[in-house]
Design a protein around this motif. Structure first.
Motif, PDB file in Angstrom:
ATOM      1  N   ARG A   1       4.156   5.920  -5.258  1.00 15.36           N
ATOM      2  CA  ARG A   1       3.673   5.784  -7.041  1.00 15.36           C
ATOM      3  C   ARG A   1       2.808   6.898  -7.680  1.00 15.36           C
ATOM      4  N   THR A   2       1.924   7.243  -7.183  1.00 18.83           N
ATOM      5  CA  THR A   2       1.346   7.263  -7.149  1.00 18.83           C
ATOM      6  C   THR A   2       1.162   9.401  -6.626  1.00 18.83           C
TER       7      THR A   2
ATOM      8  N   GLU B   1       3.523  -0.831 -11.816  1.00 18.18           N
ATOM      9  CA  GLU B   1       2.776  -1.177 -11.164  1.00 18.18           C
ATOM     10  C   GLU B   1       2.343  -1.936 -10.575  1.00 18.18           C
TER      11      GLU B   1
ATOM     12  N   LYS C   1       0.244  -1.055   0.180  1.00 22.46           N
ATOM     13  CA  LYS C   1      -0.211   0.265   0.221  1.00 22.46           C
ATOM     14  C   LYS C   1       0.828   1.002   0.129  1.00 22.46           C
TER      15      LYS C   1
ATOM     16  N   SER D   1       2.168   1.625  -3.789  1.00 21.38           N
ATOM     17  CA  SER D   1       1.245   2.482  -4.045  1.00 21.38           C
ATOM     18  C   SER D   1       0.693   3.661  -4.184  1.00 21.38           C
TER      19      SER D   1
END
Length: 459
Positions: free
Chosen positions: A272-273, A293, A266, A269
């Motif tokens: 990365r966003t 991703e 989590k 992710s």
């Protein structure tokens, strides 16, 4: 049972032609693909480094006491290292324009924000795992954590407003018609998530970019470590744990490790966003390639001891694919200046070369196996011919061939001749089936399969 085994072995023998043909088609394709990928990867690396790695690899293959080129020698930079580097940079450049608080600099503000974001995610996971049968003591401790975290966030927001004053109006507008949100849902508005009208300083976005890159690397490291730990626990559970008590204990440990895996995934992710959002602002290219991703199917162990399909035996070691999290290298444009990246690229280059060499060796082994199959059929034919000649030359106990023995001898000769002809026919069939294999192997790209091969050996 002997009849069933004999029938199965005979079917396997008669199907050697098609079986090896299918294997050689797969091996040639994989060999060409792996060579192409290795050459493409090698073309983007400095030639001096490739030559050095090749010498190290050859030396290690000759003497395993030499340094192992497959092992990591330099650790990736951690968030603490990046924070120290930013603090040193601020001290050297005397960036007083970005120091609006006596004790908290601009980089420290972003670093603290990232820590609070991770604490929010950790609290959300723990709150979701609490369950409806939690004790009052567990709920009290969780509420104490929530209160402490809320106070930290509110204190951090007061300092954030000094660096990003535009957020004062935005927060007032968003909080007036709504009740106070739960602690894990409080918007921190770190520069990557701040609205465009907040007027965020570009220097804060650059600080976050550097810290986010380190955070992504840390999250991947934590994910890999947790997956390795889970694999070892599964192996220990399968091999040594017996009884309900031991297995329950193992499952509780696995559940705790699963929480760490989920949290690391989590965090990655989310990071990365944020990096994708910052990339569009700072005009940074290739973020999606540097940090791919992370999908649920990518979260699997190095040995796949914790993967359900591997544990049930549906995936063999030769067909198993490695998740990208174990081969993630990052940007290779700064290999000459980055020792950590140089170390990672050396390991991946060795692995890429090993994969290409493995499939090339598979092609050579299959070629030799085809040759031996033809030689085996011929040797069996010669053996049956020898048995036929032996049956014709064996005298009767009286020294003469009696008329009653003639049909038996003729039957033996006929059977031996038929067997010899059958094995020679199988040898001829294999030679016909494989007559285009040599040309197919010589085709470097492996893009054209002769039509005869396709017709005679359908998938």
């Amino acid at each position: 049972m002997d009849d069933h085994f004999g029938d199965w072995n005979w079917k396997k023998t008669t199907l050697l032609g098609l079986s090896l043909l299918r294997k050689i088609k797969v091996a040639v394709k994989e060999s060409n693909d792996r060579k192409f990928l290795h050459n493409q990867f090698e073309a983007g690396l400095p030639r001096a480094y490739v030559d050095q790695w090749s010498c190290e690899l050859n030396a290690w293959e000759l003497d395993h006491t030499a340094p192992n080129p497959y092992q990591q020698r330099i650790n990736n930079p951690t968030q603490d290292a990046v924070r120290r580097a930013l603090a040193n940079e601020e001290a050297e450049n005397n960036q007083t324009a970005h120091v609006l608080h006596a004790n908290v600099s601009a980089s420290s503000l972003i670093s603290m924000g990232l820590d609070l974001e991770e604490q929010q995610q950790q609290f959300a996971n723990d709150n979701a795992a609490l369950g409806q049968y939690a004790s009052e003591d567990q709920r009290a401790r969780l509420q104490t954590r929530a209160n402490t975290l809320r106070q930290k966030i509110l204190a951090w927001i007061d300092i954030q407003h000094l660096y990003m004053p535009g957020l004062i109006v935005i927060r007032n507008e968003s909080q007036q018609p709504h009740p106070l949100p739960s602690v894990e849902k409080i918007q921190l508005y770190i520069p990557s998530a701040a609205p465009s009208r907040s007027g965020c300083d570009p220097q804060l976005q650059k600080f976050e970019w550097q810290l986010r890159c380190a955070q992504a690397n840390d999250a991947l490291d934590e994910l890999r470590n947790s997956l390795r730990l889970r694999s070892y626990i599964y192996i220990d559970k399968d091999r040594f744990q017996r009884g309900q008590r031991a297995n329950t204990h193992s499952r509780s440990i696995i559940h705790r490790v699963d929480k760490k895996v989920a949290l690391a995934a989590k965090i990655y992710s989310t990071t990365r966003t944020a990096l994708l959002a910052l990339a569009s602002i700072l005009s940074e290219a290739g973020v999606g390639d540097i940090y791919p991703e992370l999908r649920p199917q990518d979260i699997r162990g190095l040995l796949q001891a914790d993967d359900n399909s591997a544990r049930s035996g549906r995936i063999s070691e030769g067909r198993r694919t490695l998740s990208w999290i174990w081969t993630h290298l990052g940007d290779s444009s700064q290999v000459e200046d980055n020792e950590g990246l140089n170390d990672a690229l050396r390991i991946e280059w060795c692995k890429s070369k090993a994969r290409a060499d493995r499939w090339s060796e598979e092609v050579e082994l299959l070629k030799e196996e085809m040759r031996r199959v033809c030689a085996f059929f011929e040797s069996r034919a010669v053996e049956w011919e020898r048995r036929g000649q032996y049956s014709n030359s064996v005298p009767s106990p009286l020294g003469l061939l009696l008329p009653s023995e003639l049909p038996l001898v003729q039957g033996r000769i006929a059977y031996a001749t038929d067997q010899a002809a059958q094995f020679r026919a199988m040898r001829a069939h294999c030679q016909t089936l494989w007559r285009f294999v040599s040309g197919y192997i010589q085709n470097e790209q492996g893009l054209v399969i002769p039509p005869e091969v396709t017709e005679e050996a359908p998938e």
